[in-house]
Every structure is written in structure tokens, then in C-alpha cells.
Design a protein around this motif. Structure first.
Motif, short mmCIF file in Angstrom:
data_model
loop_
_atom_site.label_atom_id
_atom_site.label_comp_id
_atom_site.label_asym_id
_atom_site.label_seq_id
_atom_site.Cartn_x
_atom_site.Cartn_y
_atom_site.Cartn_z
N TYR A 110 0.97 -1.06 0.01
CA TYR A 110 0.00 0.20 -0.23
C TYR A 110 0.90 1.54 -0.43
N HIS A 114 1.67 4.29 -2.95
CA HIS A 114 0.92 5.76 -2.67
C HIS A 114 2.00 6.25 -1.45
N HIS A 117 1.39 8.59 1.20
CA HIS A 117 0.94 8.31 2.35
C HIS A 117 2.22 8.23 3.41
N ILE A 120 0.42 3.56 7.03
CA ILE A 120 -1.06 2.58 7.13
C ILE A 120 -1.21 1.53 7.73
N VAL A 141 -10.79 4.58 7.05
CA VAL A 141 -10.58 3.97 6.22
C VAL A 141 -9.49 5.04 5.40
N ASP A 142 -9.98 6.45 5.29
CA ASP A 142 -8.92 7.49 4.24
C ASP A 142 -8.67 8.30 5.14
N ALA A 143 -7.76 9.00 4.35
CA ALA A 143 -7.22 10.64 5.01
C ALA A 143 -8.23 11.27 5.84
N ARG A 144 -9.70 12.07 5.30
CA ARG A 144 -10.35 12.14 5.70
C ARG A 144 -10.63 12.69 6.54
N PRO A 195 -1.13 12.85 4.14
CA PRO A 195 -2.46 11.48 3.92
C PRO A 195 -2.25 10.23 4.85
N THR A 196 -2.46 9.37 5.56
CA THR A 196 -3.09 8.43 5.58
C THR A 196 -4.38 7.40 5.88
N ALA A 197 -4.19 5.87 6.10
CA ALA A 197 -4.91 6.02 5.99
C ALA A 197 -4.54 3.90 6.15
N ASN A 198 -6.43 3.48 6.42
CA ASN A 198 -6.00 2.24 7.73
C ASN A 198 -6.76 1.25 6.46
#
Length: 270
Positions: A110, A114, A117, A120, A141-144, A195-198
Motif C-alpha cells: 500500500y 501510495h 501516504h 498505513i 479508512v481514508d485520510a479525510r 495523508p494516511t489510511a487504514n
């Protein structure tokens, strides 16, 4: 000749005994075998070196031994200091917790797909000391959504994250002035800049330990979270809600918050 691993798995240790072997063995089935950095935070009963002497698995483990117990934030920063110029990515796991499936391989893929990012994470199954599932913590899940969630609670399960070393060089290491909430303090710095994510499925299994930081130092942890919210307060509705939520949570027992998480988890399954 195979190239050196891109990922180092950072594990803090303090008298955790077999919990360290549990964590290490859970990683061995991952198709991405990382190097491992274990930081012994001045253990007094069972030094990590004695535990690692019994480890016969395939992982390459580097041990750092602090001269005395300095606290987890100092242990983690000692590990980051060792890893940051040696590995492009640093993952986390705690003693007693277990890696699930191909977590590390998927998180690395991931981050490489990305490049903007910095971090994660993933969802986490929380179990009692007998291994019975209590609830699944499903982070946004998403950055926002993560940027909003950071005011309510930690938007990542700390032992489930993989971070980009280059980003850590920009934002710095774990702050040491927010006792028992060093992870949230770092997350605030990261999510405000990158930005980050899960990943939308469980990647770790975490024990709810009555002797763990989230239980023994719970009041201290919540106070630190409230201070972090005030320090980062941006006037948003979520910041206000997070502050009120923190104050209410301070007066709730740990058993009540576990029950709330179980109810929330069940609600998402229906």
C-alpha cells in the motif's frame, strides 16, 4: 543474494516474557519477513536477552537494552533512532499481540503504491487473556475521515501501523510530554501533514490486558488526550466533540468503554 528487508518491526519490551515470542512467531507466516528491533526498557524480572535466547525462528532480531526503565516513549524513540536511517519503513507490534495473515506485505504494498501516504494502519481484533474475541475496532479508512477521527480517539491501533521513515524525519519522533498517549501525539503530527489510511480488515490481534498501559494508566492517558486535543484545537465541531468525549470518558470505568466498543462492533456487523 537477496536484498536487505525494507521494513523493520519495532517491538518495545518490559518484563513481557513469553509475550515477545508470541509476537515474533505471529510474524513468521507473513510473506514479508522484516528485520526486528526489540527495545528492552530496563527490564528487572525477565530481560529480553534471556527470552531471545530461546527464539529459533527465521527473523533477524536486533536488541537494544536501555540502562533503566525510562518509559515506552523513550524505548520507542530509541528504536526509531536505530531504524530510521536503515529502513524505509518502520512497523509496530507489541509483546503479546499477534500479526494476522499477510499484514506486513499488504501494508508495504500500500505504501509503495501510495508514495504520498506517511502511515498505513488497519483494523484490530481485541481479545481477552484467554483469546476470546471481545470486539473488532474498525477505524476510518481514508485520510479525510482519519483527520476528523483524531480528535475523537486514536485513529489507528498503535501495534497495527507501518510508517514511512522519511515522514518521521520530517515530523519527529514520539513526544515525551504526553504520558501514556505518545502514540496519539505522534499521530496528530503525522495526519496534519500527510495523508494516511487504514486497511479495512483486521491486521492484528491485541490483548486487553488488565496490567496494560490502557488500563493501569488509563486516567493519565485520558488527561494526555485532552491536552492533545486542546493543543491541536482548530475550532471544528469534531474538536469540540472530542474534548467533551474525553472529559466524559475520564469518569467511565475501563469495563464500560470495552462494553461500548463491543456494542459498536456488533452494530456494524448487523
Amino acid at each position: 543474494m537477496s536484498s536487505a528487508p525494507k521494513v523493520c518491526l519495532l517491538i518495545p519490551y518490559f518484563d513481557a516474557d513469553a509475550g515477545l515470542l508470541t509476537a515474533l512467531s505471529s510474524v513468521e507466516s507473513d510473506s514479508l519477513l522484516p528485520d526486528v528491533c526489540v527495545v528492552d526498557d530496563g527490564s528487572q524480572r525477565v530481560p529480553a536477552r534471556d527470552v531471545l535466547a530461546r527464539y529459533t525462528g527465521p527473523l533477524s532480531v536486533h536488541l537494544i537494552e536501555l540502562p533503566r526503565n525510562l518509559g515506552i516513549e523513550h524505548a520507542l524513540n530509541a528504536g526509531l533512532d536505530y531504524c530510521i536511517d536503515r529502513y524505509p519503513y518502520i512497523a509496530r507490534l507489541d509483546c503479546g499481540d499477534r500479526n494476522i495473515g499477510q499484514r506486513l506485505a499488504k501494508q508495504l504494498a500500500y505504501l509503495e503504491d501510495h508514495p504520498d501516504h506517511a502511515l498505513i494502519g488497519g483494523w484490530a481484533n481485541f481479545v481477552d487473556l484467554d483469546g476470546r474475541l471481545l470486539f473488532t475496532l474498525k477505524h476510518p479508512v481514508d485520510a479525510r475521515a482519519i483527520r476528523k477521527r483524531v480528535f475523537l480517539n486514536a485513529p489507528f491501533t498503535h501495534p497495527a501501523v507501518m510508517m514511512r521513515s522519511a515522514a518521521l524525519k520530517e515530523v519527529g519522533f514520539y513526544p515525551d510530554n504526553y504520558p501514556a498517549a505518545e502514540d496519539l501525539a505522534l499521530f496528530f503530527k503525522i495526519v496534519r501533514k500527510y495523508p494516511t489510511a487504514n486497511l479495512p480488515y483486521p491486521v492484528v490481534m491485541c490483548e486487553v490486558n488488565p496490567d496494560g498501559i490502557s488500563t493501569v494508566r488509563r486516567k493519565t492517558q485520558i488527561k494526555s488526550r485532552i491536552r492533545l486535543i486542546l493543543h491541536n484545537f482548530d475550532g471544528s465541531f469534531m474538536a469540540f466533540v472530542g474534548f467533551v468525549r474525553g472529559v466524559i470518558t475520564y469518569f467511565l470505568p475501563r469495563s464500560a468503554t470495552v462494553l461500548i466498543n463491543r456494542i459498536k462492533s456488533l452494530g456494524r456487523e448487523i
